[in-house]
Scaffold this motif. Structure first.
Motif, PDB file in Angstrom:
ATOM      1  N   ASP A 613       0.773  -1.287  -0.117  1.00 55.06           N
ATOM      2  CA  ASP A 613       0.065   0.152   0.112  1.00 55.06           C
ATOM      3  C   ASP A 613       0.806   1.306   0.119  1.00 55.06           C
ATOM      4  O   ASP A 613       0.436   2.622   0.062  1.00 55.06           O
ATOM      5  CB  ASP A 613      -0.874  -0.076   1.292  1.00 55.06           C
ATOM      6  N   GLU A 614       2.204   1.172   0.173  1.00 50.24           N
ATOM      7  CA  GLU A 614       2.808   2.486  -0.014  1.00 50.24           C
ATOM      8  C   GLU A 614       4.446   2.010  -0.533  1.00 50.24           C
ATOM      9  O   GLU A 614       4.807   0.832  -0.413  1.00 50.24           O
ATOM     10  CB  GLU A 614       3.155   3.104   1.454  1.00 50.24           C
ATOM     11  N   GLN A 615       5.009   2.999  -0.780  1.00 51.59           N
ATOM     12  CA  GLN A 615       6.663   2.780  -0.711  1.00 51.59           C
ATOM     13  C   GLN A 615       7.725   3.268   0.135  1.00 51.59           C
ATOM     14  O   GLN A 615       7.123   4.284   0.625  1.00 51.59           O
ATOM     15  CB  GLN A 615       7.028   3.451  -2.415  1.00 51.59           C
ATOM     16  N   ARG A 616       8.631   2.728   0.379  1.00 46.40           N
ATOM     17  CA  ARG A 616       9.370   2.959   1.293  1.00 46.40           C
ATOM     18  C   ARG A 616      11.080   3.381   0.812  1.00 46.40           C
ATOM     19  O   ARG A 616      11.437   2.693  -0.072  1.00 46.40           O
ATOM     20  CB  ARG A 616       9.612   1.915   2.528  1.00 46.40           C
TER      21      ARG A 616
END
Length: 683
Positions: A613-616
Motif C-alpha cells: 500500500d506504499e513505497q519506502r
C-alpha cells in the motif's frame, strides 16, 4: 628534437605490516609501465618508493611476534622487495620511512611549518588503555553501536547499520589490544593548520593536477571547510619523536609522504649526478608524479601539497589516482580463493600475464578494475600467444630453413608497415595519458592486421610451390619486422618478452625510436618459444593455494585473523530477547523497485521498496555484496516495516531489509518463497 624530460615518479608506500597482494600490485604495475615507457622514449625518469614502516600496528605486531619493530620491518621489506622484483617492478630506489633521511626531512619540514605559524597545540580527550599504558586509535577500540546495539563494532563506525560516531559514544567500550575497559584521559596534541592553505588548495586542485572526478571530490571537502589535522601521537609509538617534544611522536601519515623525498635523497647520496633540489626545490622545473589509490586522496591532494607549500618545497605536477581491484566482480575473498597474495600468484603464473591483463583494463580514470579469472586466461592466450608471439613462430622456421636464419632486405607489405609506423604517435599518446587499455587495443589491432595478412599470403602453402621461395622469404621477413614493431610497442608492459625477443632478433635492447626502422639482411638467432598459454589448471591451483593461505592465517581459536578484505569473522550471539519483543516486529514482503549506490557512501545502497500500500526508502549497507545494484531490481526481499525512521546524512531510512552472512561481499539478502506478494506480513 626536444630535450629529454626530467621526471620523478612515486607509488604509494606499502605498509610494512603484511604481504603484498594483487590489489597492491595494480598500482605498482601501473606505475612501472608508465616509468618504463618514459625511459623507453629516452626521458630521464626516476622511480622511487619505500616501505611505510611506522605506527602502532607495527609496534603491536612486533610485540606479538617477540621481535623488535626494526626486525619486523626489515623482514617485511625483504619480502616486499622480492615480490616487486619478480613482478618486474623496477624501482630506482626502494627505501624505508624508518631512515635517517626521513627523520631529518620530517623534522626539518615540521620546524619550518612551526616557525611559520602553521602548527597549533591543544589538549584533547581520548580513550586510554590502563593495561597497555597507551592511548587508543579508533580502530583499537570496540564496543556496542550506540545506534543499533550491534556488539563488537569499531570506535568510529558500525558495520551493521552504517552509523558514524565518536569513540566516546560506544557502549561498553573495550580495548581491542588488551580487552581492558579504557578510561578517558587528556593529552596535549599538535595540529597542522590546514585551513591556512584553503585558497592555495582551491586553485591547485583545479589546475589540471588531478583527474576531474578526483578534483570534484576534493572540492566537496574544500567547500565544507578544512579542519586542523592532528599530526601527533603519544608514547608508546613506533616512529619519529617530534623535535623538542619528548614523548610526542609524528603521526605515521605525517612522515609517510615525506618518505618519497627521503627515498630520493637516499638515491642522490649514492648517485653524485643527481641533485635533490633540482627535483624538490621550490623552483624545480622537473616533473613530479604520484600514483595512488582513491582511498588516500585526501592525504595526497590536501595535506601533502599544503605541507610542501608551507615548508618551501615544490608541489606535485600530477597525482594519478586509480580505483580498487575486484576479482570475478567482487571484493577479494579469502573464502573464495580470490584474495591472492603476490607470492601465491608468482608460485603458479608468469608475472607478465598479469601485467598485460592489467594494462588491457587500465584507463586513465578512477574506476575499479575487475580481474575476471576466466577472461584473464582467454585474453592472455588470445592476445599474447595467439596474436603477437604467433607472428614470430609462424615466420621464423621458414627463414631458418630456407635462408639460414638471414632476414632478407625485402618489404612485402609497404602499406601495412606504413600503418604500423603511423600508429606509433597515437599509441605513445595513450601511454603518456596512462590510458593503457587504449594502447593495448591499438597494438592488438595491428597484431590482427599482421596475422590476417600472413594468413592471406599463406607462406606455408607457397613454400610447397616451385619457385616461390623468394616470395616466402620476403613475406616472412616482413612478418618478423612487424613482430619487432609490436614488441617495441609492448616493451613497457612486457619487459621479459622484449628481452627474449631481442635475443631471437639478435639486436641490442630496443628503444621506442627503433620502430621507425626495419631489419634487413640481418641474421636471426634460433627461435625459442617466447610465451606459453595459461593453463586454467594453474589458475585453479592459485585459487586453491589462496584458500590454504586463509586456513594458515587462522588464530588458535579457529577464527580468521582480522586482516582486511573478505575476512571471515564469527559474530557473537546477541543478548536474548523476550517473545513479545520479537512478536512486535512487523516483517513484510517487499519488492525492490529501484536500487542505486549512494554518492559519497562506501557501503550503502538506496532501495526503493514496494510493500503493497506504499513505497519506502531504505538505506542498506550491502553495497560490497551487490556492486551492480540494478540487478536487485524486481526482486522480492523481506523488511522490518515498523522500525522507527532514522535520519542519516544521505536522507531518511524508513525500515530495514533482512540479510545474512559474515560481511563484506558475503552478504545475502533474504527472500521469501515464490508466490509471495509485496506487502504480505510474514508470521
Amino acid at each position: 628534437m626536444s630535450e629529454p624530460r626530467k621526471i620523478l615518479v612515486t607509488s604509494a608506500l606499502p605498509y610494512a605490516n603484511g604481504s603484498i597482494h594483487l590489489g597492491h600490485m595494480l598500482e605498482y604495475i601501473q606505475t612501472d609501465m608508465w616509468v618504463r615507457f618514459q625511459k623507453h622514449r629516452g626521458n630521464q625518469c626516476i622511480y622511487v618508493c619505500a616501505d611505510d614502516a611506522h605506527g602502532s600496528a607495527i609496534m603491536l605486531r612486533a610485540e606479538k611476534e617477540g621481535i623488535t619493530p626494526e626486525q619486523l620491518i626489515a623482514n617485511v621489506q625483504a619480502e616486499h622487495s622480492a615480490d616487486f622484483a619478480e613482478f618486474l617492478v623496477d624501482f630506482d630506489n626502494f627505501h624505508s620511512t624508518h631512515s635517517e633521511e626521513n627523520r631529518e626531512l620530517s623534522s626539518q619540514i615540521y620546524r619550518k611549518l612551526r616557525d611559520a605559524g602553521h602548527i597549533a597545540t591543544r589538549s584533547i580527550t581520548q580513550y586510554f588503555d590502563p593495561e597497555k599504558k597507551m592511548f587508543l586509535a579508533d580502530r583499537f577500540i570496540k564496543g556496542t553501536c550506540p545506534k543499533c546495539g550491534t556488539q563488537d563494532q569499531y570506535g568510529d563506525n558500525c558495520e551493521k547499520c552504517g552509523a558514524t560516531y565518536a569513540p566516546t559514544d560506544l557502549k561498553d567500550p573495550k580495548s581491542a589490544i588488551s580487552g581492558a575497559t579504557p578510561v578517558l584521559k587528556d593529552s596535549q596534541h599538535f595540529f597542522f593548520k590546514l585551513p591556512d592553505f584553503q585558497q592555495m588548495l582551491q586553485t591547485w586542485t583545479r589546475s589540471g593536477t588531478l583527474q576531474d572526478a578526483v578534483a570534484n571530490k576534493i572540492a566537496e571537502w574544500l567547500d565544507a571547510g578544512l579542519q586542523q589535522w592532528d599530526i601527533s601521537r603519544d608514547a608508546p609509538y613506533f616512529g619519529f619523536e617530534i623535535p623538542d617534544e619528548p614523548g610526542k611522536y609524528f603521526y605515521v601519515w605525517l612522515d609517510a609522504p615525506i618518505g618519497y623525498m627521503a627515498s630520493f635523497k637516499n638515491l642522490c647520496e649514492r648517485t653524485p649526478a643527481l641533485d635533490f633540489d633540482a627535483f624538490w626545490g621550490k623552483d624545480s622545473t622537473a616533473e613530479l608524479y604520484h600514483f595512488i589509490g582513491k582511498d588516500i586522496v585526501n592525504f595526497h591532494a590536501l595535506f601533502w601539497p599544503a605541507m610542501l607549500e608551507g615548508s618551501g618545497y615544490r608541489k606535485p605536477t600530477g597525482i594519478n589516482v586509480h580505483g580498487y581491484l575486484t576479482v570475478n566482480g567482487q571484493k577479494m575473498s579469502k573464502s573464495r580463493g580470490t584474495f591472492i597474495k603476490a607470492r601465491t600468484y608468482l608460485d603458479h603464473l608468469s608475472p607478465e600475464y598479469l601485467r598485460y591483463y592489467y594494462a588491457s583494463k587500465l584507463g586513465r580514470g578512477v574506476d575499479d578494475l575487475d580481474l575476471n579469472l576466466e577472461d584473464f586466461v582467454q585474453k592472455v592466450n588470445s592476445d599474447l600467444v595467439g596474436k603477437v608471439v604467433n607472428i614470430a613462430s609462424r615466420c621464423a622456421g621458414f627463414i631458418h630453413k630456407g635462408n639460414a636464419g638471414v632476414l632478407v632486405a625485402k618489404n612485402a607489405a609497404p602499406e601495412l608497415t606504413e600503418a604500423f609506423l603511423a600508429a606509433a604517435p597515437s599509441i605513445a599518446d595513450a601511454y603518456e595519458a596512462r590510458d593503457f587499455a587504449r594502447a593495448m587495443r591499438e597494438i592488438m589491432g595491428l597484431a590482427d592486421r599482421a596475422n590476417a595478412w600472413i594468413a592471406d599470403k599463406a607462406p606455408w602453402s607457397l613454400n610447397k610451390q616451385e619457385g616461390k621461395q623468394d616470395e616466402v622469404q620476403a613475406i616472412c621477413a616482413t612478418g618478423i619486422n612487424l613482430f619487432r614493431q609490436l614488441v617495441i610497442f609492448l616493451k613497457p608492459v612486457l619487459p621479459l618478452l622484449a628481452t627474449d625477443a631481442e635475443a631471437f632478433l639478435n639486436v641490442a635492447p630496443l628503444t621506442w625510436n627503433d620502430h621507425a626502422t626495419l631489419l634487413a639482411d640481418h641474421q636471426l638467432n634460433e627461435f625459442k618459444p617466447l610465451m606459453t598459454r595459461i593453463d586454467p589448471v594453474k589458475v585453479q591451483a592459485m585459487s586453491d593455494a589462496s584458500k590454504e593461505d586463509l586456513a594458515a592465517s587462522q588464530t588458535d581459536t579457529g577464527q580468521a585473523a582480522p586482516a582486511g578484505n573478505g575476512e571471515l569473522a564469527k559474530d557473537p550471539l546477541s543478548p536474548e530477547i523476550e517473545f513479545d519483543t520479537f512478536a512486535a516486529v512487523d516483517l513484510r514482503v517487499a519488492l525492490i523497485l529501484k536500487a542505486e549506490a549512494v554518492e559519497g557512501a562506501d557501503k550503502l545502497l538506496r532501495l526503493t521498496l514496494d510493500i503493497g500500500d506504499e513505497q519506502r526508502n531504505v538505506f542498506s549497507g550491502i553495497k560490497s555484496a551487490y556492486p551492480d545494484p540494478a540487478k536487485l531490481e524486481g526482486r522480492l526481499t523481506m523488511m522490518i516495516a515498523n522500525l522507527k525512521p532514522r535520519k542519516m546524512r544521505f536522507g531518511i531510512s524508513e525500515g530495514m531489509v533482512m540479510a545474512a552472512g559474515p560481511g563484506g561481499e558475503e552478504i545475502y539478502l533474504l527472500s521469501p518463497d515464490s508466490g509471495a506478494k509485496p506487502g504480505q506480513r510474514i508470521k
